[in-house]
Design a protein around this motif. Structure first.
Motif, PDB file in Angstrom:
ATOM      1  N   ASP A 302     -90.597  11.031 -24.906  1.00  0.00           N
ATOM      2  CA  ASP A 302     -90.914  12.346 -24.335  1.00  0.00           C
ATOM      3  C   ASP A 302     -92.424  12.578 -24.264  1.00  0.00           C
ATOM      4  OD1 ASP A 302     -90.866  12.258 -27.169  1.00  0.00           O
ATOM      5  OD2 ASP A 302     -90.914  14.437 -27.265  1.00  0.00           O
ATOM      6  N   GLU A 303     -92.795  13.497 -23.401  1.00  0.00           N
ATOM      7  CA  GLU A 303     -94.137  14.092 -23.358  1.00  0.00           C
ATOM      8  C   GLU A 303     -95.258  13.054 -23.474  1.00  0.00           C
ATOM      9  OE1 GLU A 303     -93.141  18.511 -25.040  1.00  0.00           O
ATOM     10  OE2 GLU A 303     -93.442  16.993 -26.556  1.00  0.00           O
ATOM     11  N   TRP A 352     -85.404  10.459 -24.854  1.00  0.00           N
ATOM     12  CA  TRP A 352     -85.509  11.829 -24.330  1.00  0.00           C
ATOM     13  C   TRP A 352     -85.561  11.795 -22.805  1.00  0.00           C
ATOM     14  CZ3 TRP A 352     -84.404  15.337 -27.806  1.00  0.00           C
ATOM     15  CH2 TRP A 352     -84.737  15.141 -29.145  1.00  0.00           C
ATOM     16  N   TRP A 369     -82.911  17.333 -22.853  1.00  0.00           N
ATOM     17  CA  TRP A 369     -83.460  18.511 -23.546  1.00  0.00           C
ATOM     18  C   TRP A 369     -84.201  19.429 -22.595  1.00  0.00           C
ATOM     19  CZ3 TRP A 369     -88.765  19.834 -24.334  1.00  0.00           C
ATOM     20  CH2 TRP A 369     -89.684  18.908 -23.836  1.00  0.00           C
ATOM     21  N   TYR A 396     -82.333  24.424 -29.301  1.00  0.00           N
ATOM     22  CA  TYR A 396     -83.590  24.237 -30.032  1.00  0.00           C
ATOM     23  C   TYR A 396     -83.653  25.293 -31.133  1.00  0.00           C
ATOM     24  CZ  TYR A 396     -85.806  20.351 -27.689  1.00  0.00           C
ATOM     25  OH  TYR A 396     -86.121  19.082 -27.258  1.00  0.00           O
ATOM     26  N   TRP A 434     -87.149  21.136 -34.782  1.00  0.00           N
ATOM     27  CA  TRP A 434     -88.545  20.682 -34.824  1.00  0.00           C
ATOM     28  C   TRP A 434     -89.238  21.542 -35.883  1.00  0.00           C
ATOM     29  CZ3 TRP A 434     -89.372  16.397 -32.084  1.00  0.00           C
ATOM     30  CH2 TRP A 434     -88.461  16.096 -31.060  1.00  0.00           C
TER      31      TRP A 434
HETATM   32  C1  ACM Z   1     -88.987  17.308 -27.136  1.00  0.00           C
HETATM   33  O1  ACM Z   1     -88.673  18.478 -27.408  1.00  0.00           O
HETATM   34  N1  ACM Z   1     -90.266  16.991 -26.971  1.00  0.00           N
HETATM   35  C2  ACM Z   1     -87.998  16.273 -26.991  1.00  0.00           C
END
Ligand code: ACM
Ligand code: ZN
Length: 519
Positions: A302-303, A352, A369, A396, A434
């Motif tokens: 991801d990201e 992801w 996600w 989340y 997270w």
């Molecule tokens: C994510 O929330 N960066 C998978």
């Protein structure tokens, strides 16, 4: 009779069953572990000892596993009438789920003395999804074995079966790796942490820790006894600054990287053009796969802003050498490389969804996600891609309830828009935690409870009714009180839109703990 997730079929009959020391127990050998779990739980909570007998005919409570073809894999049947209680299953996991239901039926975790009883009944139950998961980020803030075991216990009570551990990120690497000792001396610690107190600054306190191999083994075993698989994640090529701080030669810039103190997205990635990166990561994967026997492995993805790759000679050369037309495809090349390595070890790989391109290997499971890509994801599922569903605005659990209300989590229908023939491509549902703004267990359990119960009904495939669920949450709150676990006591209350917006605004701008403080 409060069972969560609510069983598929429950028929209440007249009369009641009394659980006392006259209740002899029989089980077939293959079910002994789960049945002992039940007997131990009764003894610990109520002081009542149930004795085993050798013959089914001599037993009051009996568990059998005929393994008949007409039972689904993890299905269980509880038939409780005429002073007998019979449990029929096809698998050991099914027996464990039956045991969890029995613990709820007799309200063992709320025991207040006397003899536990339950209504005579017939229950037939099975999960809709095989992957019923919770994700926990132990990189941003570190939670050790004691807390992880508490989470495993909660998951077991809700019949969840996958704990996805986010082991590494920019702010820390949280597991012992022997071959590269700087990972644990450097990558596992940061010299400050971003605070959100209206000004947003970092403190200068050294923070960190990691799970030793012995601790991982203990957790894998503890989870396994509860039919929970621990799926490790090594997030790459981004979210990897902590690792690069110890081994900067594997970044594009080569030096001057420290374990990140701030949250957000870093531009530093593994260098895709440096051929030494590939064996380095494979060696780490070797140790991780040895520690975590799960059939699944999560590779993140991801990201990943591509600024560093664009400015890196080696990355540009790699792009040309492979005749790729974008850095997104270079990421896919790298991801596919490691995924192939893991498939060679028998693993099914997850990533992801924002890291996926058309060329991501078809056997890679899409961990959805990012909600703006929902339509694309559903299309991919309809075209054969397997997926695990964690939509941002529902699953989340690090965000305030004011932004992600319990009802919204509860109401999630994973297969909406998915064609009948492709429904089996959804492996399951996952809630994520997270931990940028979750520093301690008080906040962790506040954000998790009662959301974990809502997640369990989405993943189990319960016929949902929010009013009925709310009643069950009230009974669960008594259990959590008894276990001294924090929870959001207002999660089921209605809040005005104005109040919710105010809380969300405070959460983002000033005080990440605003909701916890108002509990
Ligand atoms: C994510 O929330 N960066 C998978
Ligand atoms: Zn590079």
């Amino acid at each position: 009779m409060f069972i969560t997730p609510k069983p598929l079929e429950t028929e209440l009959l007249t009369g009641q069953f009394v659980l006392d020391e006259n209740c002899t127990v029989f089980c077939t050998d293959n079910l002994l572990k789960s049945v002992e779990f039940f007997v131990d739980c009764i003894r610990k909570n109520t002081g009542i000892t149930l004795n085993f007998v050798d013959k089914l005919d001599d037993a009051v409570i009996y568990f059998t596993a005929p393994g008949t073809d007409d039972m689904a894999e993890d299905e269980y049947i509880i038939a409780c009438a005429d002073g007998k209680l019979g449990v029929t299953v096809a698998t050991e996991a099914g027996c464990f789920y039956a045991v969890q239901s029995l613990i709820s039926m007799f309200d063992i975790n709320n025991y207040e003395g006397g003899v536990p009883t339950c209504r005579h009944c017939f229950i037939k139950d099975r999960p809709k999804y095989g992957y019923r998961a919770l994700h926990l980020d132990i990189a941003r803030h570190f939670f050790g074995t004691e807390t992880i075991k508490q989470i495993i216990d909660l998951m077991a009570s809700f019949k969840l079966n996958v704990l996805h551990l986010h082991l590494s990120d920019d702010q820390g690497f949280r597991v012992q790796i022997d071959r590269y000792p700087l990972i644990n001396s450097i990558s596992s610690y940061r010299n400050g942490t971003e605070l959100r107190d209206g000004t947003i600054h970092t403190d200068s306190e050294r923070y960190g820790g990691y799970l030793t191999k012995a601790e991982v083994a203990e957790l894998v075993n503890y989870a396994g006894e509860r039919h929970i698989d621990i799926v490790p994640e090594l997030d790459l090529p981004g979210h990897i600054v902590a690792l690069l701080a110890a081994y900067p030669q594997y970044s594009c810039v080569g030096e001057g990287i420290e374990v990140r103190k701030k949250w957000g997205i870093s531009k530093d990635l593994l260098c895709a053009g440096n051929d030494d990166v590939y064996p380095f990561i494979c060696n780490i994967l070797d140790e991780l796969t040895e520690m975590f026997p799960s059939a699944y492995f999560h590779l993140g993805g991801d990201e990943t802003p591509k600024d560093r790759w664009c400015n890196c000679k080696k990355c540009r050369a790699k792009l040309n050498e492979l005749h790729l037309d974008s850095f997104a495809e270079l990421q896919t090349y790298m991801f596919n490389y490691f995924a192939e390595y893991l498939r060679g070890k028998g693993k099914t790989v997850l990533g992801w969804n924002d890291g996926f391109t058309a060329n991501t290997h078809p056997d890679t499971v899409c961990h959805y996600w990012m909600q703006k890509t929902e339509r694309q994801t559903i299309k991919a599922i309809n075209n054969g891609r397997k997926a695990v569903m964690s939509p941002f605005f529902r699953m989340y659990f690090d965000y305030p309830y004011a932004m992600t209300p319990l009802k919204k989590t509860y109401g999630y229908k994973p297969d909406k828009g998915v064609k009948k023939h492709a429904e089996g491509n959804i492996l399951g549902v996952e809630g994520t935690v997270w931990t940028e703004h979750i520093k301690n267990t008080d906040k962790l359990f506040f954000n998790l409870l009662p959301r974990l119960a809502a997640l369990s009904e989405c993943a189990w495939g319960t016929n949902r009714h929010y009013g009925d669920f709310k009643n069950r949450v009230k009974s669960l709150e008594k259990v959590w009180d008894g276990q001294s676990l924090n929870y959001n006591a207002r999660a089921t209350a209605n809040q005005s839109v104005f109040r919710r917006l105010k809380t969300v605004s405070l959460f983002f701008k000033k005080d990440a703990d605003v909701e916890l403080k108002n509990n």
